[in-house]
Design a protein around this motif. Structure first.
Motif, PDB file in Angstrom:
ATOM      1  N   ALA A 193       0.859  -1.184   0.000  1.00 34.73           N
ATOM      2  CA  ALA A 193       0.000   0.000   0.000  1.00 34.73           C
ATOM      3  C   ALA A 193       0.892   1.230   0.000  1.00 34.73           C
ATOM      4  O   ALA A 193       2.032   1.196   0.484  1.00 34.73           O
ATOM      5  CB  ALA A 193      -0.917   0.007   1.227  1.00 34.73           C
ATOM      6  N   ALA A 194       0.389   2.306  -0.578  1.00 30.73           N
ATOM      7  CA  ALA A 194       1.130   3.567  -0.571  1.00 30.73           C
ATOM      8  C   ALA A 194       1.239   4.077   0.864  1.00 30.73           C
ATOM      9  O   ALA A 194       0.371   3.822   1.699  1.00 30.73           O
ATOM     10  CB  ALA A 194       0.421   4.589  -1.452  1.00 30.73           C
ATOM     11  N   ASP A 201       0.785   6.912   2.090  1.00 29.06           N
ATOM     12  CA  ASP A 201      -0.284   7.806   2.517  1.00 29.06           C
ATOM     13  C   ASP A 201      -1.628   7.108   2.601  1.00 29.06           C
ATOM     14  O   ASP A 201      -2.645   7.722   2.920  1.00 29.06           O
ATOM     15  CB  ASP A 201      -0.374   9.022   1.585  1.00 29.06           C
ATOM     16  N   ASP A 202      -1.646   5.807   2.318  1.00 30.27           N
ATOM     17  CA  ASP A 202      -2.868   5.013   2.424  1.00 30.27           C
ATOM     18  C   ASP A 202      -3.059   4.607   3.882  1.00 30.27           C
ATOM     19  O   ASP A 202      -2.124   4.092   4.514  1.00 30.27           O
ATOM     20  CB  ASP A 202      -2.754   3.777   1.530  1.00 30.27           C
ATOM     21  N   PHE A 207      -1.710   1.268   4.912  1.00 31.17           N
ATOM     22  CA  PHE A 207      -0.280   0.980   4.773  1.00 31.17           C
ATOM     23  C   PHE A 207       0.282   0.250   5.990  1.00 31.17           C
ATOM     24  O   PHE A 207       1.076  -0.676   5.864  1.00 31.17           O
ATOM     25  CB  PHE A 207       0.499   2.289   4.563  1.00 31.17           C
ATOM     26  N   ARG A 249      -0.420  -3.562   5.766  1.00 31.69           N
ATOM     27  CA  ARG A 249      -0.191  -4.315   4.535  1.00 31.69           C
ATOM     28  C   ARG A 249       1.291  -4.559   4.267  1.00 31.69           C
ATOM     29  O   ARG A 249       2.112  -3.654   4.373  1.00 31.69           O
ATOM     30  CB  ARG A 249      -0.822  -3.593   3.351  1.00 31.69           C
TER      31      ARG A 249
END
Length: 259
Positions: free
Chosen positions: A206-207, A209-210, A213, A216
């Motif tokens: 995941a990015a 900024d997600d 994150f 994951r």
């Protein structure tokens, strides 16, 4: 010059005596080496526990390190601490119907779990909880993968993960044993704010900024089945059918001791 005639009986007798002597030698050697083999197995396990917890240093004194590590036996269904003999092995216990139980839901594909498992509690010099190490196991693409997952004192943040036994494909699923992939787990959170298991192994992770994150871990490229197996086994073992009740009791224990 004299000649000798050998019957089939003599040949069989010589063969029997040779086999008997070889058998005695092999058995005596195995008995003599057994203490060394047991010592090597113990050290191998100790090293992997400390590596999972990111506390292993080459050349460290293992006996001194394990003076601050408590091996605790717990009932999986209740999380209660129980007394067991030192030689008890949870993974061997799954072969005994009296010491294990079948799984109705089996995402890790292990069929049975021991009624009593083990956890390792690592404390610092002041006696404060430093790490909790959980043995884990589950099916990958080709094999049962065995390892340890270490948690920070909050019992949510992953301090490290270590797979020490598997038969996954080298260069693909075999990457689960590589430090560069294992480092992806450090700092990830097992549970969301509601307490539900949220950790995932997904392609691309995941990015940063997600919001997801922190839960994951990036799957291994080209090894989707192995990655899915790791995803399933970690979620299973930290859930209610695994160490969930034990983690709940540990949170309460150390919350009370911190007051």
């Amino acid at each position: 010059m004299p000649t000798y005639e050998h019957s089939g009986w003599h040949i069989l007798l010589v063969a029997f005596l040779v086999c008997l002597v070889c058998g005695v030698v092999v058995s005596a050697t195995a008995v003599a080496l057994r203490p060394m083999q047991q010592e090597n197995r113990l050290r191998f396990r100790q090293v992997n526990i400390l590596q999972a917890a990111d506390l292993y240093r080459p050349g460290m004194e293992m006996q001194a390190a394990f003076e601050r590590i408590e091996r605790r036996f717990v009932e999986l269904e209740t999380g209660k601490q129980v007394a067991m003999p030192p030689e008890y092995d949870p993974w061997r216990a799954v072969r005994d119907p009296e010491l294990s139980r079948p799984l109705e839901e089996d995402p890790a594909h292990i069929r049975r779990v021991p009624r009593v498992a083990e956890v390792w509690l690592i404390q610092d010099e002041a006696g404060r909880l430093q790490r909790v190490v959980l043995p884990v196991r589950g099916l990958g693409a080709w094999s049962i993968m065995s390892g340890f997952i270490a948690l920070e004192p909050d019992l949510n943040t992953i301090a490290g993960i270590r797979f020490y036994d598997h038969g996954e494909t080298p260069g693909l699923g075999g990457e689960i044993e590589k430090p560069r992939w294992q480092r992806n787990w450090v700092g990830k959170k097992l549970f969301d704010e509601s307490g539900a298991v949220a950790i995932e192994v997904v392609k691309g992770g995941a990015a940063r900024d997600d919001p997801a994150f922190v839960h994951r871990v990036d799957a291994i490229s080209g090894a989707s089945i192995t990655s899915r197996g790791v995803h399933n086994l970690v979620r299973f073992w930290v859930g209610e059918a695994g160490y969930g009740p034990c983690l709940a009791r540990l949170r309460e224990e150390y919350r009370n001791s911190a007051r």
